[in-house]
Design a protein around this motif. Structure first.
Motif, PDB file in Angstrom:
ATOM      1  N   PRO A  74      33.130  18.766   9.989  1.00  0.00           N
ATOM      2  CA  PRO A  74      32.146  19.329  10.930  1.00  0.00           C
ATOM      3  C   PRO A  74      31.727  18.304  11.983  1.00  0.00           C
ATOM      4  N   GLU A  75      31.326  18.829  13.118  1.00  0.00           N
ATOM      5  CA  GLU A  75      30.825  17.946  14.174  1.00  0.00           C
ATOM      6  C   GLU A  75      29.511  17.326  13.726  1.00  0.00           C
ATOM      7  N   PRO A  76      29.308  16.047  14.046  1.00  0.00           N
ATOM      8  CA  PRO A  76      28.018  15.430  13.718  1.00  0.00           C
ATOM      9  C   PRO A  76      26.910  16.137  14.495  1.00  0.00           C
ATOM     10  N   ARG A  77      25.825  16.380  13.826  1.00  0.00           N
ATOM     11  CA  ARG A  77      24.695  17.060  14.487  1.00  0.00           C
ATOM     12  C   ARG A  77      23.669  16.050  14.951  1.00  0.00           C
ATOM     13  N   VAL A  78      23.264  16.200  16.172  1.00  0.00           N
ATOM     14  CA  VAL A  78      22.207  15.358  16.719  1.00  0.00           C
ATOM     15  C   VAL A  78      20.964  16.223  16.771  1.00  0.00           C
ATOM     16  N   SER A  79      19.953  15.803  16.042  1.00  0.00           N
ATOM     17  CA  SER A  79      18.768  16.651  15.938  1.00  0.00           C
ATOM     18  C   SER A  79      17.558  16.059  16.653  1.00  0.00           C
TER      19      SER A  79
END
Length: 112
Positions: A74-79
């Motif tokens: 999965p794509e890394p999530r930037v929160s």
């Protein structure tokens, strides 16, 4: 499922995977592509990832026509931005810096 020639290294494996699964892997960053093998260990079937560093060792022990699975991570999530921290008082900063320096001095003396 697609058979491709055995890749000599991890980067070549990514090239072969992209060629074999062009429609699925187009636009996917190579850092998100991973590989695994299904192995039988202690009577249980497990999927074991193959690291970049372990590629040549694992490949040298594969049986002819053994299957290496290709995965898209999965794509890394930037929160959003990181949380804010409270500022410490200047006395706390000085005492923690002093104890850190003393600990480093002790470590250096012990090592020498």
């Amino acid at each position: 499922m697609v058979y491709v020639p055995p890749a000599e290294n991890f980067d070549q494996a990514i090239i072969f995977a992209r060629s074999a699964f062009e429609g699925d892997l187009t636009g996917i960053d190579k850092s998100r592509i991973s590989f695994s093998l299904n192995v039988l260990a202690n009577g249980k079937k497990n999927s074991v990832n193959i690291s970049r560093e372990g590629w040549s060792t694992v490949m040298s022990h594969l049986v002819q026509y053994e299957i290496v699975d290709v995965h898209v991570q999965p794509e890394p999530r930037v929160s959003g931005p990181p949380p804010s921290y409270r500022s410490c008082s200047s006395t706390k900063k000085q005492s923690s810096q002093s104890s850190s320096s003393a600990g480093l001095a002790t470590l250096v003396e012990t090592v020498e």
